[in-house]
Design an enzyme around this catalytic site. Sequence first.
Site, PDB file in Angstrom:
ATOM      1  N   ASP A  61     -24.755 -94.253   7.771  1.00  0.00           N
ATOM      2  CA  ASP A  61     -24.470 -92.826   7.630  1.00  0.00           C
ATOM      3  C   ASP A  61     -23.699 -92.270   8.808  1.00  0.00           C
ATOM      4  O   ASP A  61     -23.483 -92.948   9.789  1.00  0.00           O
ATOM      5  CB  ASP A  61     -25.806 -92.065   7.639  1.00  0.00           C
ATOM      6  CG  ASP A  61     -26.557 -92.224   6.362  1.00  0.00           C
ATOM      7  OD1 ASP A  61     -25.926 -92.476   5.337  1.00  0.00           O
ATOM      8  OD2 ASP A  61     -27.792 -92.089   6.397  1.00  0.00           O
ATOM      9  N   LYS A  97     -20.671 -88.343   5.405  1.00  0.00           N
ATOM     10  CA  LYS A  97     -19.631 -87.349   5.177  1.00  0.00           C
ATOM     11  C   LYS A  97     -18.596 -87.388   6.284  1.00  0.00           C
ATOM     12  O   LYS A  97     -18.928 -87.522   7.444  1.00  0.00           O
ATOM     13  CB  LYS A  97     -20.261 -85.953   5.171  1.00  0.00           C
ATOM     14  CG  LYS A  97     -20.260 -85.322   3.804  1.00  0.00           C
ATOM     15  CD  LYS A  97     -20.893 -83.960   3.855  1.00  0.00           C
ATOM     16  CE  LYS A  97     -22.400 -84.066   3.746  1.00  0.00           C
ATOM     17  NZ  LYS A  97     -23.120 -82.827   3.653  1.00  0.00           N
ATOM     18  N   MET A 141     -31.953 -79.580   9.598  1.00  0.00           N
ATOM     19  CA  MET A 141     -30.916 -79.151   8.659  1.00  0.00           C
ATOM     20  C   MET A 141     -30.872 -77.637   8.500  1.00  0.00           C
ATOM     21  O   MET A 141     -30.477 -77.130   7.469  1.00  0.00           O
ATOM     22  CB  MET A 141     -31.144 -79.791   7.281  1.00  0.00           C
ATOM     23  CG  MET A 141     -31.104 -81.297   7.331  1.00  0.00           C
ATOM     24  SD  MET A 141     -31.317 -82.056   5.731  1.00  0.00           S
ATOM     25  CE  MET A 141     -33.073 -81.982   5.526  1.00  0.00           C
TER      26      MET A 141
HETATM   27  N1  SAH Z   1     -34.007 -88.914   9.181  1.00  0.00           N
HETATM   28  C1  SAH Z   1     -33.508 -88.018  10.196  1.00  0.00           C
HETATM   29  C2  SAH Z   1     -33.258 -86.635   9.667  1.00  0.00           C
HETATM   30  C3  SAH Z   1     -32.202 -86.573   8.603  1.00  0.00           C
HETATM   31  S1  SAH Z   1     -31.846 -84.967   8.080  1.00  0.00           S
HETATM   32  C4  SAH Z   1     -34.475 -88.012  11.364  1.00  0.00           C
HETATM   33  O1  SAH Z   1     -35.594 -88.537  11.255  1.00  0.00           O
HETATM   34  O2  SAH Z   1     -34.107 -87.528  12.423  1.00  0.00           O
HETATM   35  C5  SAH Z   1     -30.481 -84.520   9.099  1.00  0.00           C
HETATM   36  C6  SAH Z   1     -30.896 -83.450  10.091  1.00  0.00           C
HETATM   37  O3  SAH Z   1     -31.597 -84.036  11.165  1.00  0.00           O
HETATM   38  C7  SAH Z   1     -29.768 -82.708  10.718  1.00  0.00           C
HETATM   39  O4  SAH Z   1     -29.311 -81.654   9.923  1.00  0.00           O
HETATM   40  C8  SAH Z   1     -30.392 -82.199  11.986  1.00  0.00           C
HETATM   41  O5  SAH Z   1     -31.191 -81.071  11.737  1.00  0.00           O
HETATM   42  C9  SAH Z   1     -31.326 -83.321  12.338  1.00  0.00           C
HETATM   43  N2  SAH Z   1     -30.725 -84.257  13.291  1.00  0.00           N
HETATM   44  C10 SAH Z   1     -30.570 -85.573  13.158  1.00  0.00           C
HETATM   45  N3  SAH Z   1     -30.038 -86.113  14.268  1.00  0.00           N
HETATM   46  C11 SAH Z   1     -29.866 -85.090  15.133  1.00  0.00           C
HETATM   47  C12 SAH Z   1     -29.368 -84.991  16.452  1.00  0.00           C
HETATM   48  N4  SAH Z   1     -28.946 -86.051  17.145  1.00  0.00           N
HETATM   49  N5  SAH Z   1     -29.346 -83.776  17.031  1.00  0.00           N
HETATM   50  C13 SAH Z   1     -29.776 -82.691  16.388  1.00  0.00           C
HETATM   51  N6  SAH Z   1     -30.254 -82.733  15.141  1.00  0.00           N
HETATM   52  C14 SAH Z   1     -30.304 -83.913  14.520  1.00  0.00           C
END
Ligand code: SAH
Length: 496
Positions: free
Chosen positions: A35, A57, A170
């Site tokens: 991703d 994306k 998100m």
């Molecule tokens: N599975 C992922 C979350 C996926 S949903 C996890 O456990 O972290 C995607 C969301 O995760 C983004 O919209 C944001 O809110 C958050 N996110 C993921 N990586 C991030 C990062 N490095 N910094 C800030 N937000 C992050």
Amino acid sequence: MNGKVYLIGAGPGDYGLITLKGLQLIETADVLVYDRLINENLIYRTPARCEKIYVGKQAANHAMPQDQINETLYQKAKEGKTVVRLKGGDPYVFGRGGEEGIYLAERGIPVEIVPGITSSIAGPCYAGIPVTHRDWASSFHVFTGNFKDEIRGLNFKNIAELEGTLVFLMGFGNLDYITEGLIGAGKDPETPMAVISHATTRRQKTAVGTIATIRKICEEEQLTPPAISLVGDVVKCREYLNFFETRRKKSALILRDARQSDIFAKKLLADDFEPVVCPIIEIEKRDASPELKSAIENAASYSWIVFTSPNGVKAFFELMKESGGDLRSLGHIRFACIGKATAELLANVGFKADLVPEKQVSDALGEALKERLTADDRVMVPRSAIANNRLIDIVGEVCPVDDIKIYDTRIRTENEDQLRALLSGGEIDYIPFTSASTVEGFVKALNGDLSCLEKAKTVAIGPITEKKMLKLNIKPDLVAADHSLEGVIEAMKGDR
Ligand code: SAH
């Protein structure tokens, strides 16, 4: 026979925040499906044969639809492949890992899940905020702030009653909805709130305020997604625990072959630099052609073997093994090495180097070796196909010498975009050049356009590399006094 799919959490962004198990599996992947927001360095850890499929994306395009991702995983596994599905953070935290796993399980594909460090905890941590603390919060709650594909919105009445820390993923585009919802449901508008963008990466930025003020502060500080929003008194701990943003490490670019980057990365980390991997050269051992095979088989007929780099040692002994050679036949041979790293690798195979000149350059080795040779000696130099010929000339003045082209150095121009983005984004503090071929690869990958070099300092490992840099219009800011990786790091430390 069916292959297998590993759903692996890649962690929140920092290269080091993946599990050991996850990394080991990436190194075995036939197919990698990944991703957006995945640390590039992890992608380079796949084997050379690995097919890499990007499904995230891109600015203007859409991501691959979920059912198509599911089907891709299924088809590749059905072909008998080992498929690694690499997902940001943890695969099960808003990661659709459950959907993908069930789709595959229903079709008889074995699936294994490797949890990851979720951004919902690691993001706050890197911003100096513990999600629980005995004085401030005894629980934490993670919500999605994106409702486009959710049936229900958030139940703010219930949420506002929770005493624990509230974490929203998100939700950056929906900050108003979240803050207004919380205040409307009776949450104190003065409750501390933080938004952490690009958490755990070099671009991390945190805005701190209250539920009432955070939106405006985010605007002022120009935060961009992805971001985590967090509500709770634990934000106050940031004053003490903000270890990451207050002491940002200097970063150093690693341009060498991805499979060799680890040694350098470890040394950099130990000296408090942040390694950033963008391989622009790739070392490929040559397949055993009849000539190469016979040279290796006749290795015992030489009196000296000279290794000019760790790659030479690696390729030589691999070929030796492939052609059924027996190390005992090398017992009488003396070995000369350029560089401590080369000698160390040779020692790992069980041979002590007889000659490692102080100065880690090929001319010095040639001169030192010349003194020990007689006309009866025979010297083999297994080395890169693109190496220059000075060493051979110097040794050749005394006795016969064979230049054995044992590995190729390929330039990976496909990493050009990433290289350019890293450099022009000002994310790189130092660019160490550890060989003349890295300089060449670098300039070629950038198509000769060196304008993006301005923000970083360049370092040459030694005089040959320095010469190549000058020839290609890169003025070295630093030249290592000791021509080794340690020497390069010392030069950067002196500058830091
Ligand atoms: N599975 C992922 C979350 C996926 S949903 C996890 O456990 O972290 C995607 C969301 O995760 C983004 O919209 C944001 O809110 C958050 N996110 C993921 N990586 C991030 C990062 N490095 N910094 C800030 N937000 C992050």
